[in-house]
Design a protein around this motif. Structure first.
Motif, PDB file in Angstrom:
ATOM      1  N   SER A  24       0.831  -1.205   0.000  1.00 25.20           N
ATOM      2  CA  SER A  24       0.000   0.000   0.000  1.00 25.20           C
ATOM      3  C   SER A  24       0.868   1.259   0.000  1.00 25.20           C
ATOM      4  CB  SER A  24      -0.931  -0.008   1.211  1.00 25.20           C
ATOM      5  OG  SER A  24      -1.727   1.154   1.229  1.00 25.20           O
ATOM      6  N   ILE A  25       1.894   1.261   0.861  1.00 26.82           N
ATOM      7  CA  ILE A  25       2.819   2.408   0.919  1.00 26.82           C
ATOM      8  C   ILE A  25       3.618   2.502  -0.376  1.00 26.82           C
ATOM      9  CG2 ILE A  25       4.865   3.317   2.099  1.00 26.82           C
ATOM     10  CD1 ILE A  25       3.779   2.119   4.687  1.00 26.82           C
ATOM     11  N   LYS A  26       4.053   1.357  -0.895  1.00 29.75           N
ATOM     12  CA  LYS A  26       4.863   1.348  -2.118  1.00 29.75           C
ATOM     13  C   LYS A  26       4.085   1.922  -3.301  1.00 29.75           C
ATOM     14  CE  LYS A  26       7.824  -1.655  -4.911  1.00 29.75           C
ATOM     15  NZ  LYS A  26       8.392  -3.014  -5.044  1.00 29.75           N
ATOM     16  N   SER A  27       2.799   1.556  -3.422  1.00 28.41           N
ATOM     17  CA  SER A  27       1.992   2.063  -4.536  1.00 28.41           C
ATOM     18  C   SER A  27       1.826   3.572  -4.442  1.00 28.41           C
ATOM     19  CB  SER A  27       0.618   1.386  -4.543  1.00 28.41           C
ATOM     20  OG  SER A  27      -0.129   1.751  -3.404  1.00 28.41           O
ATOM     21  N   GLU A  28       1.647   4.076  -3.222  1.00 28.94           N
ATOM     22  CA  GLU A  28       1.498   5.522  -3.040  1.00 28.94           C
ATOM     23  C   GLU A  28       2.801   6.250  -3.351  1.00 28.94           C
ATOM     24  OE1 GLU A  28      -0.456   8.570   0.263  1.00 28.94           O
ATOM     25  OE2 GLU A  28      -0.290   6.428   0.683  1.00 28.94           O
ATOM     26  N   ALA A  29       3.935   5.629  -2.981  1.00 26.74           N
ATOM     27  CA  ALA A  29       5.242   6.234  -3.267  1.00 26.74           C
ATOM     28  C   ALA A  29       5.484   6.297  -4.779  1.00 26.74           C
ATOM     29  CB  ALA A  29       6.351   5.437  -2.587  1.00 26.74           C
ATOM     30  N   LEU A  30       5.139   5.216  -5.495  1.00 28.17           N
ATOM     31  CA  LEU A  30       5.294   5.211  -6.957  1.00 28.17           C
ATOM     32  C   LEU A  30       4.441   6.304  -7.602  1.00 28.17           C
ATOM     33  CD1 LEU A  30       5.217   1.350  -7.526  1.00 28.17           C
ATOM     34  CD2 LEU A  30       7.139   2.854  -8.104  1.00 28.17           C
ATOM     35  N   PHE A  54       3.459   5.458 -12.769  1.00 26.71           N
ATOM     36  CA  PHE A  54       2.011   5.443 -12.598  1.00 26.71           C
ATOM     37  C   PHE A  54       1.449   4.050 -12.881  1.00 26.71           C
ATOM     38  CE2 PHE A  54       1.914  10.222 -13.599  1.00 26.71           C
ATOM     39  CZ  PHE A  54       1.780  10.545 -12.258  1.00 26.71           C
ATOM     40  N   GLN A  55       1.933   3.397 -13.953  1.00 23.95           N
ATOM     41  CA  GLN A  55       1.419   2.077 -14.321  1.00 23.95           C
ATOM     42  C   GLN A  55       1.758   1.049 -13.237  1.00 23.95           C
ATOM     43  OE1 GLN A  55      -0.547   1.366 -17.255  1.00 23.95           O
ATOM     44  NE2 GLN A  55      -0.931  -0.254 -15.762  1.00 23.95           N
ATOM     45  N   GLN A  56       2.977   1.126 -12.669  1.00 24.87           N
ATOM     46  CA  GLN A  56       3.354   0.205 -11.587  1.00 24.87           C
ATOM     47  C   GLN A  56       2.462   0.413 -10.363  1.00 24.87           C
ATOM     48  OE1 GLN A  56       7.541   0.753 -10.853  1.00 24.87           O
ATOM     49  NE2 GLN A  56       8.168  -0.350 -12.697  1.00 24.87           N
ATOM     50  N   SER A  57       2.169   1.671 -10.052  1.00 27.50           N
ATOM     51  CA  SER A  57       1.283   1.973  -8.924  1.00 27.50           C
ATOM     52  C   SER A  57      -0.102   1.379  -9.156  1.00 27.50           C
ATOM     53  CB  SER A  57       1.185   3.488  -8.722  1.00 27.50           C
ATOM     54  OG  SER A  57       0.276   3.794  -7.691  1.00 27.50           O
ATOM     55  N   ILE A  58      -0.636   1.546 -10.367  1.00 24.87           N
ATOM     56  CA  ILE A  58      -1.961   1.007 -10.697  1.00 24.87           C
ATOM     57  C   ILE A  58      -1.972  -0.517 -10.583  1.00 24.87           C
ATOM     58  CG2 ILE A  58      -3.611   0.696 -12.587  1.00 24.87           C
ATOM     59  CD1 ILE A  58      -2.811   3.529 -13.531  1.00 24.87           C
ATOM     60  N   SER A  71      -8.061   6.518  -9.599  1.00 26.23           N
ATOM     61  CA  SER A  71      -7.561   7.878  -9.355  1.00 26.23           C
ATOM     62  C   SER A  71      -6.177   8.071  -9.963  1.00 26.23           C
ATOM     63  CB  SER A  71      -7.516   8.160  -7.847  1.00 26.23           C
ATOM     64  OG  SER A  71      -8.811   8.129  -7.288  1.00 26.23           O
ATOM     65  N   VAL A  72      -5.297   7.077  -9.793  1.00 28.17           N
ATOM     66  CA  VAL A  72      -3.966   7.167 -10.399  1.00 28.17           C
ATOM     67  C   VAL A  72      -4.093   7.116 -11.931  1.00 28.17           C
ATOM     68  CG1 VAL A  72      -1.675   6.106 -10.549  1.00 28.17           C
ATOM     69  CG2 VAL A  72      -2.900   6.119  -8.371  1.00 28.17           C
ATOM     70  N   GLY A  73      -5.139   6.452 -12.409  1.00 31.14           N
ATOM     71  CA  GLY A  73      -5.373   6.392 -13.842  1.00 31.14           C
ATOM     72  C   GLY A  73      -5.572   7.767 -14.472  1.00 31.14           C
ATOM     73  N   ILE A  74      -6.094   8.731 -13.678  1.00 33.40           N
ATOM     74  CA  ILE A  74      -6.245  10.109 -14.188  1.00 33.40           C
ATOM     75  C   ILE A  74      -4.869  10.679 -14.518  1.00 33.40           C
ATOM     76  CG2 ILE A  74      -7.037  12.432 -13.638  1.00 33.40           C
ATOM     77  CD1 ILE A  74      -9.086  11.159 -11.752  1.00 33.40           C
ATOM     78  N   SER A  75      -3.897  10.427 -13.633  1.00 33.44           N
ATOM     79  CA  SER A  75      -2.532  10.912 -13.872  1.00 33.44           C
ATOM     80  C   SER A  75      -1.916  10.221 -15.093  1.00 33.44           C
ATOM     81  CB  SER A  75      -1.670  10.655 -12.627  1.00 33.44           C
ATOM     82  OG  SER A  75      -2.201  11.303 -11.503  1.00 33.44           O
ATOM     83  N   LEU A  76      -2.174   8.927 -15.223  1.00 32.26           N
ATOM     84  CA  LEU A  76      -1.663   8.197 -16.389  1.00 32.26           C
ATOM     85  C   LEU A  76      -2.238   8.781 -17.679  1.00 32.26           C
ATOM     86  CD1 LEU A  76      -0.092   5.817 -17.598  1.00 32.26           C
ATOM     87  CD2 LEU A  76      -2.116   4.391 -17.236  1.00 32.26           C
TER      88      LEU A  76
END
Length: 651
Positions: free
Chosen positions: A85-91, A111-115, A129-134
């Motif tokens: 969870s922390i790693k995805s937020e850091a990415l 962004f893709q790794q986080s998703i 939400s991260v998909g918006i950034s992608l």
């Protein structure tokens, strides 16, 4: 050649205004610095690696709009976490920093790794939400098909869960995509849908990004009045927030708008944009800014300076923007009579333009194909309607069968969705349970540490209540009895009677006030803010200290336990002000932000040296109460500068 250059810039300057990423703060620079200092103090005191990683993430978010390099550095420290969870937020945070630095390929990878991690964990909402950034990255790279597909998929998801904020973010980016594809009318439709949500939600940072986007589209349609209006609104909002990041984009767009009509005003805006980009160390849209400055220097017949600006643009340019840069360089070298270099850049421009032309042809073919398919479907529908008029009975039967089939499919989908959701929930719960087990040891140690503090504070509170009750029952009763005895003196000596009666009334009121102040649970029956208002009114009546209490946007119900502790802290702060500060005015503000209660206490007294902060009972009590409610307190003071105390309490 000038018209091509200007049109290229006009088509591309909105490339700056993508609705990039969520903004986690709206505080002023002063408040932000205080927050950074507070987090750094917590970092030094932390032993747990997990807690350190979470603080690194918070620091990354706080610094995101003022120091992108530092923000990326702190996010990278959290990336190695064993907690997914922390790693995805850091990415995600690293991707945001890379996006602002215009390192688009690396941003897309992060962004893709986080998703991927979020989907694995079953966190569909966070993944979307991260998909918006992608989608914003794909849009910036000119991958319009991928960008629109990503963003519309996100919009459909957020519409399904009625998440209006993220819907608006998707709309804003889709607006930018249509702007790039040359469909300004559709761009305005989606942009205004996004803006209406941001205005309704009072989200000023998002308005600052969407307004210039809309302004550019109106300018494309020749509506300069609406374009200028939206630009001015964006500038005013950005200035209110001292948002240099947004001001850089706005001034670049304004400079672009005046390139052909007012070179002096254009240069003023463009140099302001360059100043703010350098201050924030932000390369987002820097290529277009240098391109605009280069073109402006060509207008002023200064080819050497134009070449300098345009070569700065080259490392950051892509797509139609690099073609425009090559074209401007060719014109600049013609002015210097360096025809060999001019020919070189003309050939480079033609090569890029051919590539872009192929892309544009593909877009045109796709649009024609879409129009054809639409017309074909409309003809089929018309034929079907004519046929249905002839066989109405059969159509009704088929319709009923279709309804039944749809109903069965719908029931099946609901059942499948419930099964998948339940399985995913079980997996998430199992993973969260593992993390909770790791946290139990830390929590137990913390609870044991607070047992002593709880006992001491509970004892203090009970003693205060006992004293208040004794004052009210014993001394108050005796004073009341004494007033009755004094009544007998009225006939003998009326003057003496009035004096004694006045003193007794004052004494009785003092006892009553002290009793109420110490019996805090009765004072906060109607809530913390009304209780503080009562204290303020009493102090105002003395005409020695003016206390103003303001509730900005606190709406949540606060636990009584927290209200009592905060009320005692505020009493202690007021006492210190009265004893030591020689202040005339005190302001107390309550506000709410992201599940945090924020209390700001300020006086205009003589202040004190924070490095020599007293360790007396008063400050010790404040510290213990702060720890008891898991809050963070920050002091700011100096001689003759008054005192400011900021308290952040989790709700």
């Amino acid at each position: 050649m000038k018209n091509n250059t200007f049109n290229g810039m006009t088509n591309k300057y909105l490339h700056l205004i993508f609705f990039i990423l969520s903004i986690t703060f709206c505080n002023l620079i002063y408040g932000q610095n205080a927050q950074v200092d507070s987090l750094l103090q917590l970092l030094e005191q932390s032993i747990s690696e997990t807690k350190k990683e979470k603080i690194h993430l918070k620091l990354s978010k706080v610094l995101e709009r003022t120091d992108i390099s530092k923000s990326k550095e702190y996010a990278t420290l959290a990336q190695s976490s064993s907690n997914d969870s922390i790693k995805s937020e850091a990415l995600n945070q690293i991707g945001r920093a890379l996006f602002y630095q215009n390192n688009l390929d690396s941003a897309e990878v992060n962004f893709q790794q986080s998703i991927d991690i979020l989907k694995k964990l079953g966190y569909q909402n966070q993944a979307a939400s991260v998909g918006i950034s992608l989608g914003a990255v794909q849009l910036r790279k000119g991958e319009y098909k991928n960008a629109v597909e990503t963003l519309l998929t996100g919009a459909i998801y957020f519409e399904s869960i009625s998440d209006s904020m993220n819907m608006a973010k998707c709309y804003s980016n889709v607006s930018s995509a249509f702007g790039e594809l040359g469909d300004s009318k559709k761009a305005i439709v989606f942009g205004e849908k996004a803006l209406s949500i941001f205005i309704k939600k009072k989200m000023i940072p998002y308005q600052v990004i969407t307004l210039p986007n809309l302004a550019g589209e109106f300018l494309k349609l020749g509506d300069t009045t609406m374009g200028k209006t939206y630009f001015m609104q964006a500038e005013e909002l950005a200035k209110q927030r001292n948002d240099k990041f947004s001001l850089a984009r706005i001034y670049n767009n304004l400079g672009n708008m005046y390139l052909e009509t007012n070179t002096k005003k254009s240069e003023e805006y463009l140099l302001l944009a360059l100043k703010y980009k350098n201050e924030t160390r932000n390369n987002d849209g820097i290529a277009i800014l240098y391109n605009n400055l280069g073109y402006l220097m060509l207008q002023k017949n200064d080819p050497e300076k134009a070449i300098s600006y345009l070569k700065n643009a080259l490392p950051h340019s892509s797509g139609t923007n690099i073609a425009t840069t090559y074209n401007n360089l060719s014109d600049a070298y013609i002015q210097t009579k360096n025809y060999q270099s001019a020919l070189k850049y003309t050939q480079l421009k033609n090569k890029v333009s051919d590539s872009i032309s192929n892309i544009e042809n593909q877009k045109a073919i796709a649009e024609i194909s879409t129009k054809y398919e639409t017309e074909k479907k409309e003809r089929e529908i018309l034929n079907l309607q004519n046929k249905n008029l002839q066989i109405d009975i059969e159509r009704r039967q088929n319709r009923n069968l279709l309804y039944i089939a749809i109903g069965l499919i719908f029931i099946g989908l609901i059942s499948a969705y419930g099964f998948i959701k339940n399985s995913r929930k079980k997996r998430v719960i199992a993973e969260q349970q593992k993390e909770l087990e790791q946290q139990k040891v830390e929590k137990l140690l913390k609870e044991q540490e607070l047992v002593g503090i709880d006992a001491m504070l509970d004892g203090q509170e009970k003693e205060r209540q006992r004293i208040a009750q004794d004052l009210h029952d014993s001394l108050g009763g005796k004073l009341s009895a004494l007033k009755l005895f004094v009544e007998n003196m009225k006939e003998k000596d009326e003057v003496l009677y009035e004096k004694i009666k006045s003193v007794l009334d004052d004494s009785y009121n003092d006892v009553r006030n002290i009793s109420h102040q110490n019996h805090v649970t009765s004072m906060i029956d109607h809530g913390l803010i009304p209780a503080v208002n009562k204290v303020a009114e009493r102090l105002k009546s003395t005409e020695k200290l003016n206390v103003e209490v303001t509730n900005i946007d606190l709406r949540q119900k606060i636990k009584t336990f927290i209200e009592i502790q905060l009320f005692r802290i505020i009493q202690e702060l007021i006492t210190n002000t009265i004893k030591h500060a020689k202040a005339k005015n005190v302001t107390i503000q309550f506000s709410e932000e992201e599940d945090l209660l924020n209390v700001v206490y300020e006086d205009d007294g003589i202040g004190f040296d924070i490095n020599k902060l007293s360790q007396g009972i008063g400050f010790s009590n404040i510290k213990n109460r702060i720890e008891k409610i898991n809050a963070v307190i920050t002091y700011d003071s100096g001689f003759d500068n008054g005192t400011t105390v900021i308290i952040n309490v989790p709700l």
